[in-house]
Design an enzyme around this catalytic site. Structure first.
Site, PDB file in Angstrom:
ATOM      1  N   LYS A  20       0.815  -1.219   0.000  1.00 22.11           N
ATOM      2  CA  LYS A  20       0.000   0.000   0.000  1.00 22.11           C
ATOM      3  C   LYS A  20       0.847   1.265   0.000  1.00 22.11           C
ATOM      4  CE  LYS A  20      -0.564   0.148   5.056  1.00 22.11           C
ATOM      5  NZ  LYS A  20       0.132  -1.115   5.358  1.00 22.11           N
ATOM      6  N   HIS A  23       1.813  -3.777  15.114  1.00 22.30           N
ATOM      7  CA  HIS A  23       2.314  -2.627  14.347  1.00 22.30           C
ATOM      8  C   HIS A  23       2.436  -1.463  15.313  1.00 22.30           C
ATOM      9  CE1 HIS A  23       3.025   0.298  11.251  1.00 22.30           C
ATOM     10  NE2 HIS A  23       2.720  -0.527  10.272  1.00 22.30           N
ATOM     11  N   SER A  62       3.068   3.895  12.027  1.00 20.70           N
ATOM     12  CA  SER A  62       3.848   4.332  10.872  1.00 20.70           C
ATOM     13  C   SER A  62       4.765   5.482  11.267  1.00 20.70           C
ATOM     14  CB  SER A  62       2.897   4.779   9.753  1.00 20.70           C
ATOM     15  OG  SER A  62       3.623   5.138   8.596  1.00 20.70           O
ATOM     16  N   GLY A  85       6.585   0.498  10.615  1.00 21.56           N
ATOM     17  CA  GLY A  85       7.050   1.565  11.487  1.00 21.56           C
ATOM     18  C   GLY A  85       8.523   1.879  11.335  1.00 21.56           C
ATOM     19  N   GLU A  88       6.982  -5.865   8.140  1.00 19.37           N
ATOM     20  CA  GLU A  88       6.232  -5.271   7.036  1.00 19.37           C
ATOM     21  C   GLU A  88       6.679  -3.836   6.743  1.00 19.37           C
ATOM     22  OE1 GLU A  88       2.232  -5.542   8.401  1.00 19.37           O
ATOM     23  OE2 GLU A  88       2.231  -7.728   8.504  1.00 19.37           O
ATOM     24  N   PRO A  89       7.961  -3.619   6.417  1.00 24.45           N
ATOM     25  CA  PRO A  89       8.415  -2.257   6.111  1.00 24.45           C
ATOM     26  C   PRO A  89       7.809  -1.754   4.805  1.00 24.45           C
ATOM     27  CG  PRO A  89      10.136  -3.841   5.613  1.00 24.45           C
ATOM     28  CD  PRO A  89       9.036  -4.609   6.279  1.00 24.45           C
ATOM     29  N   GLY A  90       7.361  -0.536   4.806  1.00 27.59           N
ATOM     30  CA  GLY A  90       6.855   0.097   3.595  1.00 27.59           C
ATOM     31  C   GLY A  90       7.613   1.383   3.333  1.00 27.59           C
ATOM     32  N   ARG A  91       7.417   2.353   4.219  1.00 28.59           N
ATOM     33  CA  ARG A  91       8.079   3.656   4.079  1.00 28.59           C
ATOM     34  C   ARG A  91       9.594   3.504   3.969  1.00 28.59           C
ATOM     35  NH1 ARG A  91       5.881   8.427   5.832  1.00 28.59           N
ATOM     36  NH2 ARG A  91       4.361   7.247   7.077  1.00 28.59           N
ATOM     37  N   ASP A 114      -0.257  12.606   5.838  1.00 27.73           N
ATOM     38  CA  ASP A 114       0.932  11.833   6.213  1.00 27.73           C
ATOM     39  C   ASP A 114       2.041  12.714   6.777  1.00 27.73           C
ATOM     40  OD1 ASP A 114       2.216   9.316   6.458  1.00 27.73           O
ATOM     41  OD2 ASP A 114       3.422   9.752   4.688  1.00 27.73           O
ATOM     42  N   ASP A 149      -9.423  24.330  -6.228  1.00 27.47           N
ATOM     43  CA  ASP A 149      -9.696  24.394  -4.802  1.00 27.47           C
ATOM     44  C   ASP A 149      -8.669  25.299  -4.126  1.00 27.47           C
ATOM     45  OD1 ASP A 149     -10.198  23.972  -2.121  1.00 27.47           O
ATOM     46  OD2 ASP A 149     -10.440  21.807  -2.318  1.00 27.47           O
ATOM     47  N   TYR A 201       3.623   6.779   0.229  1.00 30.44           N
ATOM     48  CA  TYR A 201       2.284   7.351   0.422  1.00 30.44           C
ATOM     49  C   TYR A 201       2.091   8.624  -0.406  1.00 30.44           C
ATOM     50  CZ  TYR A 201       2.255   3.921   4.094  1.00 30.44           C
ATOM     51  OH  TYR A 201       2.338   2.727   4.776  1.00 30.44           O
TER      52      TYR A 201
END
Length: 425
Positions: free
Chosen positions: A84, A212, A215, A252, A291-294, A340, A374, A402
């Site tokens: 994600k 978790h 993040s 995280g 589960e590393p993402g960032r 974020d 906007d 993200y």
């Protein structure tokens, strides 16, 4: 040349070398001498292709170094990339070639990863509360590892995917994390035993525990406490007859530059390794994943936005202020400004004149606006930039995490359908 760089900088098996080389060839990856060369590469492509729209540069060399950093610092932990965070196909394929697993939270993410040839054994369906139709789809696709933290979820799994192995998700918050998740997911410690009893009565296979800490976590001791809590739940599960065999450390992980400028994980690896030795010693039969993402995505992606408009006006202090409209904004790939905690850094790229550093006298107080109508679509309300013209670009480093994953095409401005260029620094 890229293949030689890969072999010099990665510790991998011959099989992995072959898979990495195939990814680099598939995406026609351009080799670069270092991450700083991304700006020069982008400027050359803008001029060569006469670009006027948003695009990303994805540095697969950075992704490879980050993977090597992670597995070197946490030798007992297998990374399962959180799709994600940045589901860009080139990044996914590179991580797959390096041997990573994948944390998927939806049928769409499962489809993308399975479609690359990743076996189900390297996938965790890590959404604690899944739509029934997607539970059935996971069962049909052979994805047999998931998470749960409520009796209702256990009942869904027993009904539609009874063979799946389940990780009981417990709450383990780092209050200093940029995005805490415990308000939404994770069973309270007092509820863990009751959930295990419910799972046993339903005939489910509780394989272990996941958590978790949040993040963008910053406190290594959050992992220490969470691993200790997981040990208690493991003991409960074993006492009820479950074969507890898998620990998932969640995400995280934050990429902090080390003293040598290379990426590192701060004090987190030392805290995790010590806690694992204390509570899940090597040889105890427990596999450990995370589960590393960032950590993998953030510094892998660089966002390039074209200047589409310009206005000069008087600054409140009587000086000169310049407003610029750019090709992306808060509804698109800069959405992290709002959800974020993103603080973007704008780097000017002057396309139609030499991109030399401007003299201090040419810099002006500036604002950057997104393309939509906007009034809230403001990227930077106050920054200092050299004089830019329509057709010039603004580069935003560190925009892999993200960003594109959460972009929308609000107001008819296409932000999802962007061009990706791949390099290997």
């Amino acid at each position: 040349m890229v293949a030689q760089l890969t072999r010099q900088r990665l510790l991998a098996s011959p099989c992995e070398f072959s898979e990495v080389d195939a990814v680099l060839a598939q995406y026609s990856v351009t080799p670069l001498p270092g991450p700083a060369a991304v700006a020069d590469f982008a400027l050359a492509r803008i001029r060569e292709l006469a670009l006027e729209e948003t695009f990303f540069v994805v540095d697969l060399g950075m992704a490879a170094r980050l993977h090597a950093c992670f597995v070197g610092a946490l030798p007992r932990v297998t990374p399962f990339y959180a799709v994600k965070c940045m589901p860009e196909p080139g990044l996914l394929r590179m991580l797959a070639a390096l041997g990573a697993g994948f944390d998927c939270a939806s049928a769409a993410e499962l489809t993308a990863v399975l479609g690359m040839g990743v076996p189900p054994s390297r996938i965790i369906y890590a959404h604690p509360v899944k739509p029934p139709a997607q539970v059935r789809w996971a069962a049909e696709s052979g994805v047999d590892l998931t998470t749960a933290d409520t009796v209702g979820e256990l009942e869904k799994l027993a009904r539609w995917h009874p063979r799946t192995a389940v990780l009981l998700r417990i709450r383990a918050d780092d209050p200093s994390a940029s995005c805490c998740l415990g308000n939404k997911y994770g069973a309270e410690p007092i509820d863990a035993f009751g959930l295990l009893v419910a799972a046993r009565s339903l005939g489910l296979d509780i394989a272990g525990v996941c958590f978790h800490v949040g993040s963008g976590a910053t406190n290594p001791q959050a992992f220490t406490a969470a691993i200790a809590s997981a040990r208690k739940v493991f003991n409960m599960g074993a006492g009820l007859g479950f074969r507890m065999r898998l620990l998932d450390l969640g995400g995280g992980f934050v990429n902090r530059p080390g003293p040598d400028g290379l990426p590192c994980l701060g004090g987190v690896p030392a805290a995790i390794n010590a806690a694992l030795d204390a509570h899940f010693p090597d040889g105890a039969g427990v596999r450990v994943i995370a589960e590393p993402g960032r950590f993998f995505a953030e510094h892998t992606g660089t966002l390039l936005c074209a200047v589409h408009g310009k206005r000069e006006r008087a600054a409140p202090n009587g000086g000169r202020h310049v407003d610029y409209w750019i090709s992306d904004g808060i509804y698109g790939n800069l959405n992290g400004i709002y959800y974020d905690h993103l603080q973007p850094v704008a780097v000017p790229l002057r396309v139609h004149e030499p991109n030399a550093s401007p003299e201090p006298t040419t810099a002006s107080s500036s604002s950057l606006f997104g393309p939509t109508c906007d009034g809230a679509d403001v990227v930077l309300s106050s920054c200092v930039l050299p004089e830019l013209a329509v057709g010039d670009y603004v580069l935003f480093p560190g925009l892999g995490a993200y960003s594109w994953a959460g972009a929308a095409d609000f107001n008819g401005f296409t932000c999802r359908d962007v061009r990706f260029m791949h390099v290997y620094s």
